[in-house]
Design a protein around this motif. Structure first.
Motif, PDB file in Angstrom:
ATOM      1  N   LYS A  66     -33.469  10.514   0.950  1.00 43.95           N
ATOM      2  CA  LYS A  66     -34.067  11.357   1.983  1.00 43.95           C
ATOM      3  C   LYS A  66     -33.218  11.357   3.244  1.00 43.95           C
ATOM      4  O   LYS A  66     -33.024  12.398   3.873  1.00 43.95           O
ATOM      5  CB  LYS A  66     -35.482  10.868   2.299  1.00 43.95           C
ATOM      6  N   LYS A  67     -32.683  10.191   3.606  1.00 47.54           N
ATOM      7  CA  LYS A  67     -31.824  10.117   4.794  1.00 47.54           C
ATOM      8  C   LYS A  67     -30.578  10.975   4.621  1.00 47.54           C
ATOM      9  O   LYS A  67     -30.116  11.608   5.563  1.00 47.54           O
ATOM     10  CB  LYS A  67     -31.411   8.669   5.066  1.00 47.54           C
ATOM     11  N   GLU A  68     -30.020  10.983   3.413  1.00 51.04           N
ATOM     12  CA  GLU A  68     -28.800  11.745   3.171  1.00 51.04           C
ATOM     13  C   GLU A  68     -29.050  13.252   3.074  1.00 51.04           C
ATOM     14  O   GLU A  68     -28.152  14.043   3.289  1.00 51.04           O
ATOM     15  CB  GLU A  68     -28.112  11.269   1.888  1.00 51.04           C
ATOM     16  N   THR A  69     -30.266  13.648   2.712  1.00 47.19           N
ATOM     17  CA  THR A  69     -30.543  15.074   2.539  1.00 47.19           C
ATOM     18  C   THR A  69     -31.286  15.679   3.718  1.00 47.19           C
ATOM     19  O   THR A  69     -31.696  16.828   3.665  1.00 47.19           O
ATOM     20  CB  THR A  69     -31.357  15.305   1.251  1.00 47.19           C
ATOM     21  N   THR A  70     -31.451  14.926   4.787  1.00 45.80           N
ATOM     22  CA  THR A  70     -32.086  15.426   6.004  1.00 45.80           C
ATOM     23  C   THR A  70     -31.031  15.452   7.102  1.00 45.80           C
ATOM     24  O   THR A  70     -30.273  14.496   7.265  1.00 45.80           O
ATOM     25  CB  THR A  70     -33.246  14.501   6.422  1.00 45.80           C
ATOM     26  N   ARG A  71     -30.992  16.552   7.851  1.00 45.93           N
ATOM     27  CA  ARG A  71     -29.975  16.676   8.901  1.00 45.93           C
ATOM     28  C   ARG A  71     -30.232  15.675  10.021  1.00 45.93           C
ATOM     29  O   ARG A  71     -31.364  15.438  10.411  1.00 45.93           O
ATOM     30  CB  ARG A  71     -29.989  18.092   9.476  1.00 45.93           C
ATOM     31  N   GLY A  73     -27.482  15.479  12.559  1.00 43.05           N
ATOM     32  CA  GLY A  73     -26.509  15.789  13.594  1.00 43.05           C
ATOM     33  C   GLY A  73     -25.068  15.583  13.183  1.00 43.05           C
ATOM     34  O   GLY A  73     -24.183  15.656  14.011  1.00 43.05           O
ATOM     35  N   GLY A  74     -24.795  15.315  11.924  1.00 43.18           N
ATOM     36  CA  GLY A  74     -23.399  15.265  11.545  1.00 43.18           C
ATOM     37  C   GLY A  74     -22.991  14.378  10.404  1.00 43.18           C
ATOM     38  O   GLY A  74     -22.009  14.668   9.731  1.00 43.18           O
ATOM     39  N   SER A  75     -23.660  13.288  10.130  1.00 42.05           N
ATOM     40  CA  SER A  75     -23.101  12.331   9.175  1.00 42.05           C
ATOM     41  C   SER A  75     -23.763  12.335   7.798  1.00 42.05           C
ATOM     42  O   SER A  75     -23.397  11.533   6.960  1.00 42.05           O
ATOM     43  CB  SER A  75     -23.185  10.920   9.764  1.00 42.05           C
TER      44      SER A  75
END
Length: 130
Positions: A66-71, A73-75
């Motif tokens: 979920k952290k990786e597929t939610t914006r 701000g850049g990373s």
């Protein structure tokens, strides 16, 4: 060495020995017959015992995804995907512009060829009249 009291063996008769042997044999046969079911039951209880740890690992994995597929701000992967889509759109617009310019150049080239052929044809006709 301790002194064992073997006097209790004197009260056992042959019928009792036979009953114990038959009981052991029946228990052994039942274990053999129901061993697959018993094995599956043991595996089920083992799996149920490991279920809380599995749920914890799965929850942690889902949180990471979920952290990786939610914006943010850049990373994240989502941010990289959005940047890639925007870059592709800019490239598509640039290529479309190049195609438009090439089509316009082809059209102008055809027009110039036509005018050149008309001029050459008129020059030949004038040269033949003289």
């Amino acid at each position: 060495m301790p002194d064992l009291d073997w006097t209790w063996l004197a009260g056992i008769n042959l019928l009792q020995v036979a009953i114990v042997i038959v009981a052991i044999w029946v228990i052994f046969r039942l274990l053999l017959r129901f061993w697959p079911t018993l094995k599956k039951t043991i595996a089920l209880f083992d799996a149920l015992g490991q279920l809380p740890a599995f749920i914890t690992r799965t929850d942690e994995s889902i949180i990471g995804i979920k952290k990786e597929t939610t914006r943010n701000g850049g990373s994240t992967l989502k941010d990289a995907q959005v940047r890639t889509e925007e870059a592709v759109e800019r490239i598509e617009l640039g290529v479309k512009g190049l195609y438009d310019r090439a089509d316009a150049a082809d059209k102008e080239d055809k027009q110039l060829r036509y005018e050149l052929e008309q001029t050459q044809s008129a020059d030949r006709t004038t040269a033949q009249r003289k």
